[in-house]
Design an enzyme around this catalytic site. Structure first.
Site, PDB file in Angstrom:
ATOM      1  N   TYR A 141       0.821  -1.208   0.000  1.00 44.99           N
ATOM      2  CA  TYR A 141       0.000   0.000   0.000  1.00 44.99           C
ATOM      3  C   TYR A 141       0.858   1.263   0.000  1.00 44.99           C
ATOM      4  O   TYR A 141       0.423   2.317  -0.463  1.00 44.99           O
ATOM      5  CB  TYR A 141      -0.904   0.041   1.236  1.00 44.99           C
ATOM      6  CG  TYR A 141      -2.221  -0.662   1.088  1.00 44.99           C
ATOM      7  CD1 TYR A 141      -2.276  -2.006   0.743  1.00 44.99           C
ATOM      8  CD2 TYR A 141      -3.417   0.010   1.305  1.00 44.99           C
ATOM      9  CE1 TYR A 141      -3.482  -2.652   0.627  1.00 44.99           C
ATOM     10  CE2 TYR A 141      -4.632  -0.633   1.192  1.00 44.99           C
ATOM     11  CZ  TYR A 141      -4.667  -1.961   0.858  1.00 44.99           C
ATOM     12  OH  TYR A 141      -5.868  -2.595   0.742  1.00 44.99           O
ATOM     13  N   ASP A 248      -6.117  -7.179   4.014  1.00 43.70           N
ATOM     14  CA  ASP A 248      -7.287  -6.526   3.411  1.00 43.70           C
ATOM     15  C   ASP A 248      -8.213  -7.589   2.828  1.00 43.70           C
ATOM     16  O   ASP A 248      -9.424  -7.585   3.062  1.00 43.70           O
ATOM     17  CB  ASP A 248      -6.810  -5.573   2.303  1.00 43.70           C
ATOM     18  CG  ASP A 248      -7.971  -4.896   1.593  1.00 43.70           C
ATOM     19  OD1 ASP A 248      -8.887  -4.412   2.284  1.00 43.70           O
ATOM     20  OD2 ASP A 248      -7.970  -4.873   0.343  1.00 43.70           O
TER      21      ASP A 248
END
Ligand code: IPM
Ligand code: MG
Length: 358
Positions: A141, A248
């Protein structure tokens, strides 16, 4: 001492569910001696529309000042076409990064009253109680380099980097070992060490840490297998620790096992216990503003806030107990309905919890 709570309700159903969570906080203040003061700040698409920035400097400053942030949800189709830095999601990612909220706790637990709502057979999920500990401020990320361009052949290309240094792995690892120790003493670290160098380092560091936690049983699993095991035999898991991207994905899968993503809270914590508390579900623009969203994930996020940032585990227990009672009484928002129960609006569900706390 008075704790400062910042409410960032954001987009979609965020404002309506946060409203109910705030009513719960108000009830705890008036009837149970909770000492907090509330403030509000814009984030996400709402902040972009008002100020051209999904995390305006005033909102970030207010979040830094707060002891805890109650976060609703962000995003919606009207902002999907914006440049990445202006998108609502960027506001959330910057907030996580700026506040150094590296430890994301995502419990997936099944309420016995809702066993029918699971995608799996009741026997597979009864008493399911998994805690996913997701690293939240590193990995692909945030890894550099990231970007896009045109290669030598004149073709478009784009790249991201999955990168962790050992200190980042150690701090999330310690947090996970401690959580596992306080639960059932079993920790499963999920990676892709058969392919990725970054995962081999992750696995090595977790294995080294295990020596300091002899009472915790550490196992390792590849992420593809973990995804399969989660839907095949989820009760084998107790505490799971994994990187940002894998966490996630796996946390959404785990949420669905409980049948009700509208029930699941989460916490994102820094090193000192300050945190941001957020329902796992997103902004659900399709049902926003209709008063049908389930406020229980936001209300249970308040319970996590009480436990992890405000040192009021006693009140957290009360809130969680009230949620159980509401379910026992047959109250259901639309997402968790079945034939025998009565449908409650967002406000009715919030009101029922408030009544039970009085
Ligand atoms: C989540 C969400 C976010 C993430 C998005 C909205 C940036 O999916 O909290 O799981 O990918 O972390
Ligand atoms: Mg997600």
């Amino acid at each position: 001492m008075t704790s400062r709570i910042l409410v960032m309700s954001g987009d979609g159903v965020g404002p309506e569910i946060c409203r109910e969570a705030v009513r719960v906080l108000d009830a705890l203040v008036s009837d149970h001696g909770l000492d907090v003061e509330l403030d509000e700040a814009l984030v996400g698409g709402a902040a972009y529309d008002a100020e051209g920035d999904p995390l305006p400097p005033t909102s970030l400053a207010a979040a830094r000042e707060a002891d805890a942030v109650l976060f609703g949800a962000i995003g919606g189709p009207q902002w999907d076409g914006l440049p990445r830095a202006s998108r609502p999601e960027s506001g959330l990612l910057r907030l996580r990064s700026e506040l150094d909220l590296f430890a994301n706790l995502r419990p997936a637990m099944l309420y016995p009253q809702l066993a029918h709502a699971s995608a799996l057979k009741p026997a597979m999920v009864s008493a399911l109680d998994i805690m996913i500990v997701r690293e939240l401020t590193g990995g692909i990320y945030f890894g550099k380099p990231a970007g896009n361009g045109v290669n030598e052949a004149g073709r478009r290309e784009a790249w991201n980097t999955m990168r962790y240094d050992e200190d980042e792995i150690v701090r999330i690892g310690r947090r996970a070992f401690e959580i596992a120790r306080a639960r059932n003493g079993r920790l499963c670290s999920v990676d892709k060490a058969n392919v990725l160098d970054v995962s081999q380092l992750w696995r090595d560091v977790m294995t080294e840490l295990a020596a300091e936690y002899p009472d915790v049983e550490l196992t390792h699993m590849y992420v593809d297998n973990a995804a399969m095991q989660l839907v095949r035999a989820p009760k084998q898991f107790d505490t799971v620790v994994t990187g940002n991207l894998f966490g996630d994905i796996l946390s959404d899968a785990a949420a669905m096992l409980t049948g009700s993503i509208g029930m699941l809270p989460s916490a994102a914590l820094n090193a000192t216990g300050r945190g941001m508390y957020e329902p796992v579900h997103g902004s659900a623009p399709d049902i926003a503003g209709q008063g049908v969203a389930n406020p229980l994930a936001a209300i249970l996020s308040v319970a996590m806030m009480l436990r992890y940032s405000l040192n009021r585990g006693d009140l957290a227990d009360r809130v969680e107990h009230a949620v159980g009672q509401a379910l026992d009484r047959g109250l259901r928002t639309r997402d968790i309905m079945d034939d025998e129960t009565q449908i409650a609006s967002t406000q009715e569900m919030g009101g029922a919890i408030v009544d039970m706390l009085r």
